[in-house]
Design a protein around this motif. Sequence first.
Motif, PDB file in Angstrom:
ATOM      1  N   VAL A  16       0.853  -1.190   0.000  1.00 34.46           N
ATOM      2  CA  VAL A  16       0.000   0.000   0.000  1.00 34.46           C
ATOM      3  C   VAL A  16       0.888   1.238   0.000  1.00 34.46           C
ATOM      4  CG1 VAL A  16      -1.808   1.258   1.214  1.00 34.46           C
ATOM      5  CG2 VAL A  16      -1.749  -1.240   1.332  1.00 34.46           C
ATOM      6  N   CYS A  66     -10.567  -1.792  -2.088  1.00 36.59           N
ATOM      7  CA  CYS A  66      -9.738  -2.994  -2.040  1.00 36.59           C
ATOM      8  C   CYS A  66     -10.283  -3.992  -1.032  1.00 36.59           C
ATOM      9  CB  CYS A  66      -8.292  -2.626  -1.704  1.00 36.59           C
ATOM     10  SG  CYS A  66      -8.108  -1.717  -0.152  1.00 36.59           S
ATOM     11  N   MET A 111      -2.525   0.656  -4.432  1.00 35.79           N
ATOM     12  CA  MET A 111      -2.113  -0.741  -4.289  1.00 35.79           C
ATOM     13  C   MET A 111      -1.105  -1.045  -5.385  1.00 35.79           C
ATOM     14  SD  MET A 111      -3.694  -1.538  -1.683  1.00 35.79           S
ATOM     15  CE  MET A 111      -4.513  -2.955  -1.106  1.00 35.79           C
TER      16      MET A 111
END
Length: 54
Positions: free
Chosen positions: A4, A15, A52
């Motif tokens: 992250v 997510c 991400m």
Amino acid sequence: MPTVNIEKCNGCGSCEDVCPVEAIEIEGGKAVIGSECVECGTCVDECPNGAMEE
């Protein structure tokens, strides 16, 4: 395992919603990936902020 980028993560939870093994939690307004992660990449594809990273 995905990581992250906390500079980009706004804690939206996209997510967390798509993780098939429920390995992601929002803590302190940021996504945290747990050891249950199976490295499927779904969160990387789903994140609208590009937070991400593989």
